[in-house]
Design a protein around this motif. Structure first.
Motif, PDB file in Angstrom:
ATOM      1  N   LYS A 106       1.236  -1.351   0.175  1.00  0.00           N
ATOM      2  CA  LYS A 106      -0.311  -0.251  -0.368  1.00  0.00           C
ATOM      3  C   LYS A 106       0.691   1.440  -0.039  1.00  0.00           C
ATOM      4  O   LYS A 106       1.181   2.358  -0.587  1.00  0.00           O
ATOM      5  CB  LYS A 106      -1.149   0.017   1.140  1.00  0.00           C
ATOM      6  N   LEU A 121       2.400   1.511  -3.785  1.00  0.00           N
ATOM      7  CA  LEU A 121       0.895   2.646  -4.402  1.00  0.00           C
ATOM      8  C   LEU A 121       0.677   3.767  -3.152  1.00  0.00           C
ATOM      9  O   LEU A 121       0.663   4.493  -4.827  1.00  0.00           O
ATOM     10  CB  LEU A 121      -0.059   1.872  -4.244  1.00  0.00           C
ATOM     11  N   THR A 122       0.449   4.362  -2.727  1.00  0.00           N
ATOM     12  CA  THR A 122       0.518   5.814  -2.086  1.00  0.00           C
ATOM     13  C   THR A 122       1.972   6.270  -2.730  1.00  0.00           C
ATOM     14  O   THR A 122       0.711   7.445  -3.259  1.00  0.00           O
ATOM     15  CB  THR A 122       0.441   5.360  -0.761  1.00  0.00           C
ATOM     16  N   ASP A 155      -3.394   3.006 -10.478  1.00  0.00           N
ATOM     17  CA  ASP A 155      -2.851   2.575  -8.496  1.00  0.00           C
ATOM     18  C   ASP A 155      -4.148   2.517  -7.667  1.00  0.00           C
ATOM     19  O   ASP A 155      -4.044   1.784  -6.919  1.00  0.00           O
ATOM     20  CB  ASP A 155      -1.316   3.162  -8.841  1.00  0.00           C
ATOM     21  N   LEU A 164      -5.189   0.089  -5.015  1.00  0.00           N
ATOM     22  CA  LEU A 164      -5.021   0.545  -3.449  1.00  0.00           C
ATOM     23  C   LEU A 164      -6.153   0.212  -2.762  1.00  0.00           C
ATOM     24  O   LEU A 164      -5.780  -0.370  -1.504  1.00  0.00           O
ATOM     25  CB  LEU A 164      -4.415   1.626  -3.206  1.00  0.00           C
TER      26      LEU A 164
END
Length: 283
Positions: free
Chosen positions: A48, A51-52, A91, A95
């Protein structure tokens, strides 16, 4: 123990040894299962976080494409911006599929802000293309064609003082396009009124005057539309910046929450390892 036979003693010692071994094995299994769960949490948080980070970088890239378009007025950057937004969507979906319940509100808020930013950029790019990305297209192209028709007629049939007034109009037009200041709209309209007053006293064929007036009216009308659209573009671009800025705190809060979750998982893993060590040591 001294009254027990050798066989009984061996059996008792074996039982204690087996029991201790089973207890140690149970402690190790318990620690392993808990650590496995925590490792999964860490892996999830790591994914995560990646992805962030990617979302944040892509969002900044979208901003760069936006600025490139506004600076260079090149339509290719509209397509590039759309490509970046498509990557953001990919993305974000990944997420969203990993999100915990506590992150749902932030993700919903972020998605809304991305939608608003995308729509606002579309509005700005459409308006800028309506204005004209160069002197040959859009309202700028129409304005240029109208004033050239007026210039040709004045050069052929009118006098220098009328041409001076027309050149003053062009100067106000250029000043407005550079500075985006509405005062130049009023100044240009004043020059048009002065031009018409001058032309009324000129010894020029009425048919020619009618043609010049028609060309000037077309120029004035096109400039009024261009001016309104230009002022509107300033407001739309300001709104675009606001929509981008509104998404950044949400992105930061989301990243901070995921980082906190990772830190908690790491601390829990270390605590389990330490607890298992002391249990084993005690046994």
């Amino acid at each position: 123990m001294t009254r027990l036979s050798v066989t009984q003693r061996i059996a008792t010692i074996s039982l204690v040894a087996v029991t201790g071994f089973l207890l140690i094995l149970g402690a190790v299994f318990w620690a392993h299962e808990r650590q496995r769960t925590v490792l999964e949490m860490q892996h999830r948080a790591t994914t995560k976080l990646a992805l962030t980070k990617s979302l944040a970088e892509e969002f900044l890239d979208a901003r760069r494409r936006e600025k490139d378009f506004l600076l260079r007025l090149d339509a290719s950057y509209v397509e590039k911006h759309a490509g970046v937004i498509a990557g953001i969507r990919t993305d974000f979906a990944a997420l969203d599929g990993l999100a915990d319940a506590g992150e749902a509100d932030l993700l919903t808020s972020l998605n809304t802000r991305i939608d608003v930013y995308e729509a606002q950029f579309a509005a700005v790019s459409t308006l800028m293309q309506k204005l004209g990305l160069d002197e040959e297209s859009g309202l700028r192209g129409s304005l240029r064609a109208a004033v050239h028709r007026a210039e040709q007629l004045i050069e052929q049939h009118a006098t220098d003082d009328l041409m001076v007034k027309l050149l003053m109009m062009r100067r106000h037009e250029k000043d407005f396009l550079i500075r985006k200041d509405p005062k130049y709209v009023g100044r240009l309209n004043d020059r048009i009124a002065e031009f018409k007053d001058l032309m009324a006293d000129k010894q020029v064929d009425d048919a020619v005057k009618t043609q010049i007036a028609a060309s000037l009216d077309a120029y004035s009308a096109d400039f009024a539309v261009l001016a309104d659209a230009t002022i509107a573009s300033i407001e739309e671009i300001a709104t675009l910046s606001e929509t981008f800025a509104a998404a950044e705190p949400v992105m930061d809060a989301l990243r901070a929450g995921i980082e906190a979750n990772y830190a908690d998982a790491t601390a829990t893993f270390e605590a389990i390892s330490e607890e298992a060590y002391y249990i084993t040591l005690a046994l």
